[in-house]
Design a protein around this motif. Sequence first.
Motif, PDB file in Angstrom:
ATOM      1  N   SER A 106      -6.356 -29.009   6.949  1.00  0.00           N
ATOM      2  CA  SER A 106      -6.341 -30.289   6.139  1.00  0.00           C
ATOM      3  C   SER A 106      -5.955 -30.154   4.789  1.00  0.00           C
ATOM      4  O   SER A 106      -6.151 -28.949   4.129  1.00  0.00           O
ATOM      5  CB  SER A 106      -7.524 -31.335   6.706  1.00  0.00           C
ATOM      6  OG  SER A 106      -8.292 -30.747   5.628  1.00  0.00           O
ATOM      7  N   GLY A 107      -5.680 -31.277   4.323  1.00  0.00           N
ATOM      8  CA  GLY A 107      -5.287 -31.398   2.774  1.00  0.00           C
ATOM      9  C   GLY A 107      -6.446 -30.927   1.746  1.00  0.00           C
ATOM     10  O   GLY A 107      -6.303 -30.398   0.986  1.00  0.00           O
ATOM     11  N   ALA A 108      -7.536 -31.742   2.339  1.00  0.00           N
ATOM     12  CA  ALA A 108      -8.786 -31.343   1.519  1.00  0.00           C
ATOM     13  C   ALA A 108      -9.225 -30.033   1.576  1.00  0.00           C
ATOM     14  O   ALA A 108      -9.625 -29.226   0.589  1.00  0.00           O
ATOM     15  CB  ALA A 108     -10.028 -32.230   1.977  1.00  0.00           C
ATOM     16  N   ASN A 111      -6.793 -27.908  -0.858  1.00  0.00           N
ATOM     17  CA  ASN A 111      -7.276 -28.195  -2.116  1.00  0.00           C
ATOM     18  C   ASN A 111      -8.600 -27.416  -2.462  1.00  0.00           C
ATOM     19  O   ASN A 111      -8.857 -26.848  -3.538  1.00  0.00           O
ATOM     20  CB  ASN A 111      -7.447 -29.557  -2.392  1.00  0.00           C
ATOM     21  CG  ASN A 111      -6.163 -30.475  -2.575  1.00  0.00           C
ATOM     22  OD1 ASN A 111      -5.085 -29.477  -2.926  1.00  0.00           O
ATOM     23  ND2 ASN A 111      -6.193 -31.642  -2.408  1.00  0.00           N
ATOM     24  N   PHE A 136      -5.467 -38.294  -5.666  1.00  0.00           N
ATOM     25  CA  PHE A 136      -6.181 -38.138  -4.489  1.00  0.00           C
ATOM     26  C   PHE A 136      -6.185 -36.797  -3.925  1.00  0.00           C
ATOM     27  O   PHE A 136      -4.944 -36.343  -3.946  1.00  0.00           O
ATOM     28  CB  PHE A 136      -5.651 -39.311  -3.621  1.00  0.00           C
ATOM     29  CG  PHE A 136      -6.500 -39.181  -2.253  1.00  0.00           C
ATOM     30  CD1 PHE A 136      -7.751 -39.905  -2.425  1.00  0.00           C
ATOM     31  CD2 PHE A 136      -6.151 -38.332  -1.162  1.00  0.00           C
ATOM     32  CE1 PHE A 136      -8.615 -39.943  -0.993  1.00  0.00           C
ATOM     33  CE2 PHE A 136      -7.051 -38.372  -0.241  1.00  0.00           C
ATOM     34  CZ  PHE A 136      -8.207 -39.162   0.014  1.00  0.00           C
ATOM     35  N   HIS A 137      -7.304 -36.173  -3.907  1.00  0.00           N
ATOM     36  CA  HIS A 137      -7.210 -34.679  -3.386  1.00  0.00           C
ATOM     37  C   HIS A 137      -8.153 -34.419  -2.209  1.00  0.00           C
ATOM     38  O   HIS A 137      -8.192 -33.344  -1.689  1.00  0.00           O
ATOM     39  CB  HIS A 137      -7.629 -33.745  -4.631  1.00  0.00           C
ATOM     40  CG  HIS A 137      -6.922 -33.727  -5.882  1.00  0.00           C
ATOM     41  ND1 HIS A 137      -5.650 -33.689  -5.762  1.00  0.00           N
ATOM     42  CD2 HIS A 137      -6.913 -34.515  -7.130  1.00  0.00           C
ATOM     43  CE1 HIS A 137      -5.072 -33.847  -7.157  1.00  0.00           C
ATOM     44  NE2 HIS A 137      -5.754 -34.428  -7.748  1.00  0.00           N
ATOM     45  N   GLY A 138      -8.748 -35.455  -1.414  1.00  0.00           N
ATOM     46  CA  GLY A 138      -9.388 -35.318  -0.284  1.00  0.00           C
ATOM     47  C   GLY A 138     -10.677 -35.861  -0.544  1.00  0.00           C
ATOM     48  O   GLY A 138     -11.245 -36.605  -1.564  1.00  0.00           O
ATOM     49  N   GLU A 188      -1.211 -34.116  -8.476  1.00  0.00           N
ATOM     50  CA  GLU A 188      -0.053 -34.202  -7.420  1.00  0.00           C
ATOM     51  C   GLU A 188       1.284 -34.400  -8.246  1.00  0.00           C
ATOM     52  O   GLU A 188       1.196 -35.261  -9.082  1.00  0.00           O
ATOM     53  CB  GLU A 188      -0.436 -35.569  -6.703  1.00  0.00           C
ATOM     54  CG  GLU A 188      -1.607 -35.564  -5.753  1.00  0.00           C
ATOM     55  CD  GLU A 188      -2.077 -37.108  -5.497  1.00  0.00           C
ATOM     56  OE1 GLU A 188      -2.983 -37.470  -6.664  1.00  0.00           O
ATOM     57  OE2 GLU A 188      -1.658 -37.916  -4.863  1.00  0.00           O
ATOM     58  N   ASP A 221      -0.743 -30.315  -6.164  1.00  0.00           N
ATOM     59  CA  ASP A 221      -1.297 -30.816  -4.854  1.00  0.00           C
ATOM     60  C   ASP A 221      -0.201 -31.681  -3.967  1.00  0.00           C
ATOM     61  O   ASP A 221       0.376 -32.824  -4.512  1.00  0.00           O
ATOM     62  CB  ASP A 221      -2.540 -31.940  -4.958  1.00  0.00           C
ATOM     63  CG  ASP A 221      -2.882 -32.486  -3.741  1.00  0.00           C
ATOM     64  OD1 ASP A 221      -2.317 -32.193  -2.716  1.00  0.00           O
ATOM     65  OD2 ASP A 221      -3.837 -33.033  -3.536  1.00  0.00           O
ATOM     66  N   VAL A 223       0.232 -31.921  -1.040  1.00  0.00           N
ATOM     67  CA  VAL A 223      -0.091 -32.133   0.537  1.00  0.00           C
ATOM     68  C   VAL A 223       0.646 -33.500   1.058  1.00  0.00           C
ATOM     69  O   VAL A 223       1.079 -33.591   2.138  1.00  0.00           O
ATOM     70  CB  VAL A 223      -1.626 -32.535   0.665  1.00  0.00           C
ATOM     71  CG1 VAL A 223      -2.062 -33.349   1.597  1.00  0.00           C
ATOM     72  CG2 VAL A 223      -2.527 -31.634   0.195  1.00  0.00           C
ATOM     73  N   GLN A 224       1.093 -34.540  -0.005  1.00  0.00           N
ATOM     74  CA  GLN A 224       1.940 -35.825   0.574  1.00  0.00           C
ATOM     75  C   GLN A 224       3.254 -35.572   0.265  1.00  0.00           C
ATOM     76  O   GLN A 224       4.288 -35.842   0.826  1.00  0.00           O
ATOM     77  CB  GLN A 224       1.316 -36.739  -0.219  1.00  0.00           C
ATOM     78  CG  GLN A 224       1.978 -38.335   0.201  1.00  0.00           C
ATOM     79  CD  GLN A 224       0.882 -39.516  -0.056  1.00  0.00           C
ATOM     80  OE1 GLN A 224       1.716 -40.544  -0.282  1.00  0.00           O
ATOM     81  NE2 GLN A 224      -0.260 -39.228  -0.141  1.00  0.00           N
ATOM     82  N   LYS A 250      -0.355 -32.690   5.385  1.00  0.00           N
ATOM     83  CA  LYS A 250       0.126 -33.632   6.046  1.00  0.00           C
ATOM     84  C   LYS A 250       1.406 -33.299   6.840  1.00  0.00           C
ATOM     85  O   LYS A 250       1.389 -33.062   8.066  1.00  0.00           O
ATOM     86  CB  LYS A 250       0.606 -34.645   4.865  1.00  0.00           C
ATOM     87  CG  LYS A 250      -0.772 -35.456   4.523  1.00  0.00           C
ATOM     88  CD  LYS A 250      -0.474 -37.030   4.068  1.00  0.00           C
ATOM     89  CE  LYS A 250      -1.785 -37.879   3.746  1.00  0.00           C
ATOM     90  NZ  LYS A 250      -2.648 -37.560   2.614  1.00  0.00           N
TER      91      LYS A 250
END
Length: 395
Positions: A106-108, A111, A136-138, A188, A221, A223-224, A250
């Motif tokens: 997962s993203g969390a 990170n 937003f990091h998780g 991000e 980050d 992730v998105q 993601k």
Amino acid sequence: MSRSSQEIIELFDKYVIPNYTRYPVALTHGEGPFIFDAEGNRYIDFFPGWGCNLFGHSPKPVVEALEHQVERLLHVPNSWYMEEQGVWAQMLSERSFGGKAFFCNSGAEANEAAIKLTRLHSAKGKYKIITFLNSFHGRSMATVTATAQEKYHQGLEPLLPGFVYCPFGDLEAVKNAIDDETAAIMLEPIQGEGGVNMPPKGFLEGLRALCDERGLLLVFDEVQTGCGRTGEWFAYQYFGVTPDIMTLAKTICSGVAAGAMLCKQELAPSLRKGMHASTFGGNPVAASAGIATIKMVEEYGYLDLAKKMGEHIKARMNQWKDELDIVADVRGVGAMIGCELKIDGTCFVQRCMENKVLINCTHGKVIRLLPAVNTPFDVLDEGLDVIEAALRKGA
Ligand SMILES: *Cc1c(COP(=O)(O)O)cnc(C)c1O
């Protein structure tokens, strides 16, 4: 499986912890940009899988790769080698900065691995990480602390020590926040959940220079924004600023749960044996989906298509901005676009859903679209027409 939405909701009411706000609809199956509910309604999905489903729902090449994999090997632990994970790491490395990968789910977790690596790699006594307001990091304790939004912290205190917050885009504030205990700057490159916020010109370059001057690690980050979302493989390439560590999740497996942290070659030994692990991380099923995702992006030219899609969506939204008083700003790149309103956007999400188009509203006022990069343009316009009509009606 043939329950109605109402019956499924009743199951949740009895047996599932109610920590999510859910729409009163149960989804059953999907195909590309379309998703269907238990009553057979078809929706155009402009936010498939909360941004995870890069090609929308159940893309054939990824499904076929998965089918082939699940028949041979579902899971083996990281106490063994497996070709799929090695090849996946190579493909990610060759498309980014030539580093090494750690895989998780997962993203969390990605990170979390990055945060641990910055502490393990930095000199003794250096442990602080600078992060940014509206990031937003998780949701793990470390990553929710990294997430500089008070609303996500309430009741969880004491948070993890060592995170320092600065306004996104404020280079002076970052300079002033660095001290002898600072190890890294983490952000991000485009803030997603915080409202699709683009970095001001020169900001990322400035952070890179600061990190080089002060011996800090720069963590992106992605992730998105990663894996083709922005029309580049990674958003850092769009800005021409390379991080030392990058996190992904993601989109990387088109909707199969997975995460990854990539770091420059010279950092990799710092995540030394025994210091970090993930039981399911980089398992053959995730790796097969990851490999198939990269291949599909390249085979169909989706990086270029995502760029064109972004321009098309922004052109239409800018028209709304010219004509409608409630539209304040349009921003983003590729298949990651935000339309900021002057008023709360919740009612428009509801109105679009009633008209069978699924969108997201983040940070109260920002209509956020993360459409599948393979959404045909006529479907794109059909969905945008519905959003436009909803906005024209007003609050
Ligand atoms: C979604 C997201 C995360 C968290 O990912 P999870 O898989 O939910 O843990 C972290 N960072 C960014 C930028 C995200 O968009």
